[in-house]
Design an enzyme around this catalytic site. Structure first.
Site, PDB file in Angstrom:
ATOM      1  N   THR A 196       1.104  -1.119   0.114  1.00  8.39           N
ATOM      2  CA  THR A 196       0.011  -0.119   0.151  1.00  8.39           C
ATOM      3  C   THR A 196       0.864   1.153   0.072  1.00  8.39           C
ATOM      4  OG1 THR A 196      -1.620  -1.298   1.254  1.00  8.39           O
ATOM      5  CG2 THR A 196      -1.876   1.221   1.405  1.00  8.39           C
ATOM      6  N   LYS A 254      -7.043  -9.160   4.677  1.00  8.08           N
ATOM      7  CA  LYS A 254      -7.268  -8.956   5.974  1.00  8.08           C
ATOM      8  C   LYS A 254      -6.321  -9.872   7.081  1.00  8.08           C
ATOM      9  CE  LYS A 254     -11.650 -10.496   5.571  1.00  8.08           C
ATOM     10  NZ  LYS A 254     -11.772 -10.654   4.195  1.00  8.08           N
ATOM     11  N   ASN A 268      -9.651   1.231   2.110  1.00 10.76           N
ATOM     12  CA  ASN A 268      -9.729   1.459   3.611  1.00 10.76           C
ATOM     13  C   ASN A 268     -10.317   2.543   4.146  1.00 10.76           C
ATOM     14  OD1 ASN A 268      -8.381  -1.227   3.687  1.00 10.76           O
ATOM     15  ND2 ASN A 268      -6.353  -0.310   3.973  1.00 10.76           N
ATOM     16  N   TYR A 271     -20.717  -1.625  12.612  1.00  5.27           N
ATOM     17  CA  TYR A 271     -20.883  -2.245  14.135  1.00  5.27           C
ATOM     18  C   TYR A 271     -20.330  -1.000  14.855  1.00  5.27           C
ATOM     19  CZ  TYR A 271     -22.864  -6.630  12.556  1.00  5.27           C
ATOM     20  OH  TYR A 271     -23.267  -7.647  11.986  1.00  5.27           O
ATOM     21  N   CYS A 313      -3.308  -1.065   9.232  1.00  2.00           N
ATOM     22  CA  CYS A 313      -3.861  -0.556   7.845  1.00  2.00           C
ATOM     23  C   CYS A 313      -4.715   0.566   7.995  1.00  2.00           C
ATOM     24  CB  CYS A 313      -4.500  -1.713   7.090  1.00  2.00           C
ATOM     25  SG  CYS A 313      -3.449  -3.053   6.787  1.00  2.00           S
ATOM     26  N   LYS A 364      -3.136   4.041   9.387  1.00  2.00           N
ATOM     27  CA  LYS A 364      -2.007   4.466   8.652  1.00  2.00           C
ATOM     28  C   LYS A 364      -2.519   4.870   7.277  1.00  2.00           C
ATOM     29  CE  LYS A 364       0.139   1.159   6.598  1.00  2.00           C
ATOM     30  NZ  LYS A 364      -0.115   1.351   5.118  1.00  2.00           N
ATOM     31  N   LYS A 421      -8.241  -6.681  17.170  1.00  2.00           N
ATOM     32  CA  LYS A 421      -9.377  -7.273  16.639  1.00  2.00           C
ATOM     33  C   LYS A 421      -9.210  -8.952  17.069  1.00  2.00           C
ATOM     34  CE  LYS A 421      -8.331  -8.288  12.002  1.00  2.00           C
ATOM     35  NZ  LYS A 421      -8.665  -7.981  10.443  1.00  2.00           N
TER      36      LYS A 421
END
Length: 349
Positions: free
Chosen positions: A23, A59, A116, A159, A168, A171, A229
């Site tokens: 990226t 992911k 993103n 959510y 990710c 940034k 997560k």
């Protein structure tokens, strides 16, 4: 990236396709092309090559599956020859239907950032709504269902919680706003996405402080979830780090557990008198005054209410991911705080 480009220029001896998977900011492919050209000129050789932008969409925690079964393959190239090679390369992963999308190089570079940033925007938008719901006594979960039923909105990434983290989204959102600034554009909305997210990371801690008072001296909070997560040990930009600092700043102590991030937590915070890293979620409850749920690991979703009542000095839960049912909490006699939902139960005193 440019160091690798120069290394390629030093060693290439025939036609090469140089693929940017990282990226990277818009315009990086041009810099890569120029870096290789400079090295080749220094060597006094002329060799054909093309630079392709092919950003990954993997992911964390599901990278292998995402690579083997991509939902789209973005390829930025200005060369028909290169496009044919890339199509052939991806053919084994592109059998059910054509997932390969060809575009120009700047568009491919921007697509990754845009994807993103869009997802981060949906998260921050719902978190902003959750704070409004909190003030009006509305239930953000009912609002979520109401707006998600509109197919133009959908249910993905709406959510509410205590903010996003990882390597990710933070940034890429910041980089996109910075990239816009480089060409004289103030990306106000994109900047706000990150500002809202940073503020949201303090919401759960603020609820804890409001419940117990400004000082947490003599209080211990059991904390379930440290990674940003589930299914990863990554704590970069994790909301848990902000919550830990809030509790410690108020004089409180923490007993914490995460199924994957214990070693990473130890690495970041080392040995502290106000942090006990526990081997199980149940162990973290021992001697705690309340439970705070930070990461929505699957194993945290089913509660043993009898055990919670026996180990917590107060039957109080702060749910940063809205994974529990308010009515059940009320029936079980718990004081329950969630995100953008009315508190249930009456605090002692």
């Amino acid at each position: 990236v440019l160091a690798v480009a120069r290394a390629i220029g030093e060693h290439m001896d025939d036609y090469k396709i140089i693929v940017d998977k990282s990226t990277v900011p818009v315009g990086t492919a041009i810099k890569v092309h120029d870096a290789v050209a400079e090295v080749l000129a220094g060597r006094g050789v002329q060799i054909d090559y093309d630079v392709v932008s092919n950003p990954e969409f993997l992911k964390e925690g599901a990278a292998i599956s995402d690579f083997l079964k991509p939902d789209r393959i973005i390829v930025g190239t200005d060369s028909d020859k290169t496009a044919r090679y890339i199509k052939k390369l991806y053919k084994p992963f592109n059998r059910n239907h054509d997932k390969l999308i060809l575009m120009d190089i700047p568009s491919a570079e921007l697509t990754k950032y845009a994807a993103n940033a869009m997802l981060a925007t949906k998260i921050s938008f719902m978190n902003e709504l959750s704070n409004i719901a909190d003030l009006y006594g509305a239930d953000i979960e009912q609002v979520r269902i109401g707006i998600g039923s509109d197919p133009r909105v959908g249910y993905e990434f709406i959510y509410p919680g205590i903010g996003y983290g990882g390597s990710c989204f933070p940034k890429d959102v910041t980089a996109l706003a910075h990239s816009a600034g480089l060409v004289g554009y103030d990306a106000e909305l994109i900047r706000s996405v990150e500002n809202v997210n940073n503020r949201q990371k303090r919401v759960l801690g603020n609820k804890i402080l409001k419940h117990f008072g400004a000082s947490l001296a003599g209080k211990t909070i059991a904390l379930w979830g440290l990674a940003f997560k589930p299914k990863t040990d990554d704590m970069r930009e994790a909301p848990s780090c902000v919550l830990l600092e809030q509790i410690w700043a108020a004089g409180g102590k923490v007993r914490a557990f995460d199924p994957a991030a214990m070693a990473e937590t130890q690495r970041i915070f080392a040995d502290r008198d106000d942090l006990v890293l526990c081997d199980t979620a149940d162990e973290a409850l021992t001697g705690a005054d309340a439970l705070a749920v930070v990461t929505e690991w699957q194993e945290f979703r089913s509660l043993n209410f009898e055990l919670l009542r026996a180990r917590l000095s107060q039957p109080t839960i702060f749910d940063g991911r809205n994974i529990y049912d308010s009515e059940t909490m009320l029936e079980q006699g718990f004081v329950y705080y969630a995100i953008g939902r009315p508190r249930v139960g009456q605090p002692a005193g």
